[in-house]
Design a protein around this motif. Structure first.
Motif, mmCIF file in Angstrom:
data_model
loop_
_atom_site.group_PDB
_atom_site.id
_atom_site.type_symbol
_atom_site.label_atom_id
_atom_site.label_comp_id
_atom_site.label_asym_id
_atom_site.label_seq_id
_atom_site.Cartn_x
_atom_site.Cartn_y
_atom_site.Cartn_z
ATOM 1 N N ILE A 27 -8.402 1.068 1.033
ATOM 2 C CA ILE A 27 -7.069 0.474 0.921
ATOM 3 C C ILE A 27 -7.060 -0.788 1.805
ATOM 4 N N ALA A 28 -6.648 -1.913 1.247
ATOM 5 C CA ALA A 28 -6.688 -3.185 1.998
ATOM 6 C C ALA A 28 -5.749 -3.103 3.196
ATOM 7 N N ALA A 29 -6.202 -3.611 4.346
ATOM 8 C CA ALA A 29 -5.418 -3.521 5.584
ATOM 9 C C ALA A 29 -4.023 -4.126 5.400
ATOM 10 N N GLU A 30 -3.935 -5.235 4.627
ATOM 11 C CA GLU A 30 -2.619 -5.881 4.463
ATOM 12 C C GLU A 30 -1.691 -5.088 3.553
ATOM 13 N N LYS A 31 -2.219 -4.030 2.922
ATOM 14 C CA LYS A 31 -1.388 -3.157 2.063
ATOM 15 C C LYS A 31 -0.928 -1.905 2.805
ATOM 16 N N ILE A 32 -1.217 -1.845 4.120
ATOM 17 C CA ILE A 32 -0.837 -0.662 4.912
ATOM 18 C C ILE A 32 0.185 -1.081 5.972
ATOM 19 N N ALA A 33 1.317 -0.368 6.010
ATOM 20 C CA ALA A 33 2.287 -0.562 7.101
ATOM 21 C C ALA A 33 2.224 0.663 8.008
ATOM 22 N N TRP A 34 2.476 0.448 9.302
ATOM 23 C CA TRP A 34 2.377 1.550 10.278
ATOM 24 C C TRP A 34 3.604 1.461 11.190
ATOM 25 N N THR A 130 14.504 1.312 9.070
ATOM 26 C CA THR A 130 14.308 1.446 10.517
ATOM 27 C C THR A 130 15.487 0.730 11.191
ATOM 28 N N GLU A 131 15.551 0.801 12.537
ATOM 29 C CA GLU A 131 16.657 0.097 13.213
ATOM 30 C C GLU A 131 16.597 -1.407 12.959
ATOM 31 N N HIS A 132 15.394 -1.942 12.716
ATOM 32 C CA HIS A 132 15.249 -3.405 12.627
ATOM 33 C C HIS A 132 15.221 -3.931 11.197
ATOM 34 N N ARG A 133 14.525 -3.214 10.328
ATOM 35 C CA ARG A 133 14.297 -3.770 8.985
ATOM 36 C C ARG A 133 13.945 -2.648 8.030
ATOM 37 N N GLU A 134 13.894 -2.955 6.721
ATOM 38 C CA GLU A 134 13.452 -1.939 5.776
ATOM 39 C C GLU A 134 12.021 -2.260 5.323
ATOM 40 N N VAL A 135 11.323 -1.216 4.919
ATOM 41 C CA VAL A 135 9.943 -1.359 4.458
ATOM 42 C C VAL A 135 9.886 -0.709 3.074
ATOM 43 N N PHE A 136 9.211 -1.355 2.119
ATOM 44 C CA PHE A 136 9.052 -0.779 0.782
ATOM 45 C C PHE A 136 7.593 -0.400 0.583
ATOM 46 N N SER A 137 7.383 0.784 0.019
ATOM 47 C CA SER A 137 6.012 1.284 -0.044
ATOM 48 C C SER A 137 5.834 2.200 -1.255
ATOM 49 N N ASP A 138 4.646 2.161 -1.863
ATOM 50 C CA ASP A 138 4.365 3.078 -2.985
ATOM 51 C C ASP A 138 4.199 4.512 -2.481
ATOM 52 N N ASN A 139 3.602 4.636 -1.307
ATOM 53 C CA ASN A 139 3.312 5.959 -0.759
ATOM 54 C C ASN A 139 3.651 5.988 0.734
ATOM 55 N N VAL A 140 4.003 7.175 1.219
ATOM 56 C CA VAL A 140 4.364 7.308 2.637
ATOM 57 C C VAL A 140 3.704 8.569 3.193
ATOM 58 N N ILE A 141 3.113 8.441 4.378
ATOM 59 C CA ILE A 141 2.599 9.623 5.089
ATOM 60 C C ILE A 141 3.464 9.829 6.323
#
Ligand SMILES: Cc1cc2nc3c(=O)[nH]c(=O)nc-3n(C[C@H](O)[C@H](O)[C@H](O)COP(=O)(O)OP(=O)(O)OC[C@H]3O[C@@H](n4cnc5c(N)ncnc54)[C@H](O)[C@@H]3O)c2cc1C
Length: 345
Positions: A27-34, A130-141
């Motif tokens: 999975i490309a690093a730029e496609k992963i949010a943490w 989150t308190e600061h911003r929203e994140v959009f993702s195909d999958n979440v762990i």
């Protein structure tokens, strides 16, 4: 607004494993949010550093070497490598290399230093607030960890587990002449009890429900691997609980007629009675979500890992336990991640 392929919520050992193995799977690093509020190796890195492990050093090294993306071979030498591989150690010996691993994973993936407050699924995409911003993702762990369970005896002044397990923090409590109740017969109990007996307490009363259980190392497997006492905690318990009680230690079965009287004699309390899942981000579409204990699936594209969502497995005699520990999270992830990669939204 970018959409990520994967978002990992939590940067304790389980979240670290998830980010590392996603990268290993291409999975490309730029496609992963943490997402994590601290990125400080979760509770292991922030609360349990001085605790004596129930895992041998070799197993921790197994975790650190299990993901190519951890690049542990490039890490500076660490005292963990100096320990006899068959010995247990203080948890800070594994927390420090994990700080290093976290730092270099953070440089690769997209990091959001915040707490996830809610999760919802719209048009086959997860929205994480989150308190600061929203994140959009195909999958979440979800790897959000657990907190110590408590009991309710309001007349007793509680000593938090993380204080009872840390000799330095415990020494800062005023325990002169105190009678301290310790509930539980767990690994944490068998660390808290000797820590308390090293303080100028009048007495410690250990309230228990069941006989002690010890892990037994057999050929290629461990009996009571997840619920049995191990390491220094097991050695102390054999000597001082199932052997001869130290002078200032009493034990009391919680169902015995003396329970109430003994409890009333106490002024402080430590609850070492296990852990429960930390509060999850709100999921207003469904309310409280269940997880599959064999494969970690919660919903399409939503998965659980770590102490909050442990695997449940039976040993060869049919005894079942929740599998908790760093190497167990990694082994489980290795078996379920290929499935998760195919169970998207
Ligand atoms: C006394 C004791 C002894 C132990 N001994 C051992 C041992 O010998 N060997 C071993 O392998 N393990 C041991 N452990 C560690 C054990 O394996 C823990 O289960 C492990 O630390 C859990 O890791 P985790 O990543 O699941 O959770 P955590 O370490 O709790 O990490 C969860 C992370 O998620 C973050 N988070 C939570 N909610 C949100 C949210 N909404 N948004 C963003 N972030 C969030 C938290 O801030 C935290 O950083 C021990 C633990 C204890 C308490």
């Amino acid at each position: 607004m970018p959409t990520y392929a994967w978002t990992v919520i939590g940067a304790g050992p389980a979240g670290i494993a998830a980010v590392g193995r996603l990268l290993d799977h291409g999975i490309a690093a730029e496609k992963i949010a943490w997402i994590d509020p601290a990125f400080a190796v979760g509770d292991l890195g922030q609360k349990w550093r001085s605790v004596s492990s129930n895992t041998i050093a070799e197993t921790f090294l197994g975790f650190l070497n299990a993901s190519a993306a951890f690049r542990f071979a490039e890490a500076p030498p660490t005292p963990l490598q100096e320990v006899d591989p068959e010995d247990t150690c203080a948890l800070d010996l594994v927390a420090d290399p994990l700080v290093w691993v976290t730092q270099q994973l953070r440089e690769r993936v997209h990091v959001v230093q915040a707490t996830a407050t809610s999760l919802s699924l719209h048009q086959r995409q997860w929205r994480i607030d989150t308190e600061h911003r929203e994140v959009f993702s195909d999958n979440v762990i979800l790897a959000v960890g657990a907190v110590p369970k408590s009991l309710s005896y309001p007349h007793l002044d509680e000593i938090p587990v993380e204080v009872a397990l840390d000799p330095e923090k415990l020494a800062a409590q005023s325990l002169d002449g105190a009678t301290v109740a310790v509930f539980g017969s767990s690994h944490s109990s068998m660390i808290a009890l000797p820590n308390l007996l090293r303080q100028p307490v009048e007495k410690v009363i250990n309230f228990y429900r069941t006989p002690l259980k010890y892990a037994v190392y057999l050929d290629g497997w461990i009996l009571f691997d997840d619920t049995g006492l191990k390491g220094h905690a097991a050695a102390w318990a054999r000597e001082n609980i199932d052997g001869k009680h130290p002078d200032r230690l009493e034990r009391c079965w919680v169902s015995s007629p003396e329970f109430q009287e003994k409890l009333e004699a106490c002024d402080r309390v430590v609850y070492t009675v296990g852990f429960e899942r930390r509060q999850l981000p709100a999921t207003p579409q469904w309310g409280e979500l269940e997880y599959n204990q064999q494969n970690g699936i919660i919903a399409p594209g939503l998965f659980g890992l770590g102490i909050a969502f442990p695997e449940y497995a039976e040993d060869r005699y049919g005894f079942g336990e929740h599998r908790v520990g760093l190497k167990k999270f990694m082994d489980y992830l290795n078996s379920v991640l290929p499935l998760w990669l195919h169970y998207g939204t």
